[in-house]
Design an enzyme around this catalytic site. Structure first.
Site, mmCIF file in Angstrom:
data_model
loop_
_atom_site.group_PDB
_atom_site.id
_atom_site.type_symbol
_atom_site.label_atom_id
_atom_site.label_comp_id
_atom_site.label_asym_id
_atom_site.label_seq_id
_atom_site.Cartn_x
_atom_site.Cartn_y
_atom_site.Cartn_z
ATOM 1 N NE ARG A 88 4.422 11.177 -4.149
ATOM 2 C CZ ARG A 88 5.664 11.478 -4.223
ATOM 3 N NH1 ARG A 88 6.262 11.839 -5.271
ATOM 4 N NH2 ARG A 88 6.623 11.441 -2.906
ATOM 5 C CD GLU A 91 3.409 9.920 -0.659
ATOM 6 O OE1 GLU A 91 4.054 10.526 0.122
ATOM 7 O OE2 GLU A 91 3.085 10.116 -1.842
ATOM 8 C CB SER A 114 -6.814 -11.870 -8.793
ATOM 9 O OG SER A 114 -5.918 -12.270 -9.672
#
Length: 147
Positions: A88, A91, A114
């Protein structure tokens, strides 16, 4: 022996002893997010932190030494994660990565967020339609320089 062997021993001890990452983090003295990443082989422990982990997980001196060596970060076993929860995140970056990039550049200019000067907080957010996962990522902005 290598870092992955120590990670496996830590996970086995955690399961065997019914430990929670938040309790482990309190014993080591850092956030649950950082300690979890460290126990999973992604962060470098100080000697004091490694010794605290050693007591919790019954680690040998050699295993505690491995916790103090800079790990190979981002070492997932596959290029595209297969674990549903980790996927996920892949995704999310695939769908929203360009949006995140555009909005950071619009707000800050040409640079990056960062992952070194970085913190993360994960909390449960109660919701009548089903609890939600709240993740806050905070990274220092680093501007690209011209030369």
């Amino acid at each position: 022996m290598d870092r992955s062997v120590v990670t496996q021993k830590i996970i086995e001890a955690k399961v065997r002893n019914g430990m929670k990452w938040s309790d482990i983090a309190k014993a080591i003295g850092e956030s649950k997010e950082w300690v979890t990443a460290g126990c999973l082989g992604q962060m470098t422990f100080t000697k004091v932190q490694a010794e605290a982990a050693g007591k919790l997980f019954d680690l040998t001196d050699e295993e505690m030494a491995w916790l103090q060596i800079v790990p190979y970060k981002g070492s997932l076993p596959t290029a595209v994660p297969t674990d549903p929860l980790i996927y996920r995140w892949y995704e999310i970056v695939s769908v929203y990565g360009t949006t995140i990039k555009e909005l950071i550049h619009e707000e800050f200019g040409d640079g990056i967020m960062s992952a070194i000067d970085f913190s993360m907080d994960i909390q449960r957010e109660p919701d009548p339609k089903g609890d939600r996962v709240q993740v806050v990522l905070s990274g220092k902005y680093l501007s690209y320089k011209t030369y």
